[in-house]
Design a protein around this motif. Structure first.
Motif, short mmCIF file in Angstrom:
data_model
loop_
_atom_site.label_atom_id
_atom_site.label_comp_id
_atom_site.label_asym_id
_atom_site.label_seq_id
_atom_site.Cartn_x
_atom_site.Cartn_y
_atom_site.Cartn_z
N LEU B 48 0.84 -1.20 0.00
CA LEU B 48 0.00 0.00 0.00
C LEU B 48 0.88 1.26 0.00
O LEU B 48 0.54 2.25 -0.64
CB LEU B 48 -0.93 -0.01 1.23
CG LEU B 48 -1.98 1.09 1.25
CD1 LEU B 48 -2.88 1.00 0.04
CD2 LEU B 48 -2.80 1.01 2.52
N GLY B 49 2.01 1.20 0.72
CA GLY B 49 2.91 2.35 0.77
C GLY B 49 3.40 2.74 -0.62
O GLY B 49 3.35 3.91 -1.01
N VAL B 50 3.84 1.75 -1.39
CA VAL B 50 4.34 2.04 -2.74
C VAL B 50 3.19 2.49 -3.65
O VAL B 50 3.35 3.41 -4.44
CB VAL B 50 5.07 0.81 -3.33
CG1 VAL B 50 5.31 0.98 -4.81
CG2 VAL B 50 6.38 0.60 -2.62
N LEU B 51 2.03 1.83 -3.50
CA LEU B 51 0.89 2.24 -4.33
C LEU B 51 0.52 3.70 -4.06
O LEU B 51 0.27 4.46 -5.00
CB LEU B 51 -0.31 1.33 -4.07
CG LEU B 51 -0.25 -0.07 -4.67
CD1 LEU B 51 -1.54 -0.81 -4.41
CD2 LEU B 51 0.02 0.00 -6.17
N LEU B 52 0.50 4.09 -2.78
CA LEU B 52 0.17 5.47 -2.45
C LEU B 52 1.23 6.43 -2.97
O LEU B 52 0.92 7.52 -3.48
CB LEU B 52 0.01 5.62 -0.93
CG LEU B 52 -1.31 5.14 -0.34
CD1 LEU B 52 -1.26 5.11 1.17
CD2 LEU B 52 -2.45 6.02 -0.81
N THR B 53 2.51 6.03 -2.84
CA THR B 53 3.59 6.87 -3.35
C THR B 53 3.46 7.05 -4.86
O THR B 53 3.61 8.16 -5.39
CB THR B 53 4.95 6.24 -3.01
OG1 THR B 53 4.97 5.93 -1.62
CG2 THR B 53 6.08 7.19 -3.33
#
Lengths: 187, 111
Positions: B48-53
């Motif tokens: 989720l962190g990479v997707l949000l970034t």
């Protein structure tokens, strides 16, 4: 048409679809669509398919758009909820969470279903695939904080719900029947 | 307020949320007791962190070439993270590098 001719045609179709995706990725990597990138993509994609052959995964079902969207939506909900849960576990004070390794037998025994279910389950935080029994289609899953995620039964049901969503989106009619009829009577 | 400003602020929000998840992952990596627990922190908030970034980047860059690249990064991240996690998790389990006292049940043990 004879069966072998039919199978060969299906294999060619699978290869052509794979080549199409590789060409698309090649163009996206270069950042723009040009004739040179198209030709280059065809050459590189063809080389990848010839030199790194994979076992054929033939798509036996059909795509249901509405079920696909609802699967994607429930995946995003799961992803956000579980990400927050794991993040809270990481920063809250106290003893480490209690975990468990659970076995979840899937209903549909195809490689594609096994791979996709494993993929989605392991993308959601809090569940990690430790081992896969390909013959019996059993996933062995490490669950972080078993009590906090509803215990054994709830976690099993969550994995089966993921499988159900995938089969609803892309499975064949017979697979769909399998996951909806046996609903709630997991061994 | 123009559409561009809205996209800029939404992008900034997504970038901060992604960074916070990455921070939580780092803290989890330090605090969780054994390899299997740590794998959750190491591989999952990343998703989720990479997707949000990536979403934040896409909202701020807004050019087709960059969007293609951003989509590819997200796609490859989603395709490879579970594979890496499973390989490490399986290796850790099979070589006994996990803490049995942390497990409520282990249905793989009696297979």
């Amino acid at each position: 048409m004879s069966p072998t001719w039919h199978a060969r045609l299906g294999r060619w179709r699978d290869q052509a679809i794979a080549l199409g995706w590789l060409v698309l990725i090649w163009n996206l990597l270069w950042g723009r669509f040009t004739w040179a990138n198209l030709v280059g993509g065809l050459l590189v994609g063809g080389a990848v398919l010839v030199f790194f052959p994979l076992p054929p995964v033939t798509f036996g079902g059909r795509l249901r758009l509405r079920a696909l969207v609802s699967m994607a939506a429930s995946f995003v909900v799961d992803l956000v909820r579980a990400s927050v849960h794991v993040a809270v576990l990481a920063v809250r004070p106290g003893p480490p969470p209690r975990s468990a390794i659970i076995a979840v037998p899937l209903r549909v025994h195809t490689d594609l279903n096994l791979a996709l279910t494993a993929e989605v389950v392991s993308l959601v935080p809090g569940t990690l695939i430790i081992d896969v029994d390909r013959d019996d289609a059993v996933l062995y899953i490490h669950v972080l904080d078993l009590p906090g995620t509803g215990g054994l039964a709830a976690n099993r049901e969550r994995v089966l719900a993921v499988e159900r969503g995938i089969v609803r989106a892309i499975g064949s009619a017979r697979e769909l029947h399998t996951v909806t009829v046996d609903r709630g009577s997991a061994p | 307020m123009s559409l561009g400003t809205v996209a800029d602020w939404a992008g900034a929000g997504a970038l901060v949320a992604g960074a916070l998840l990455a921070l939580a992952a780092g803290i989890g990596l330090l605090r969780f007791p054994d390899t299997l627990d740590r794998m959750h922190a190491a591989t999952k908030p990343q998703v989720l962190g990479v997707l949000l970034t990536m979403l934040g980047l896409a909202l701020r860059l807004r050019s087709p070439a960059d969007l293609g690249m951003v989509a590819l990064v997200a796609l490859f991240q989603l395709a490879t993270a579970p594979v890496a996690a499973q390989m490490i998790g399986r290796a850790a389990y099979r070589t006994g590098r996990h803490d049995r006292s942390l497990l409520e049940t282990d249905e793989l043990a009696d297979r």
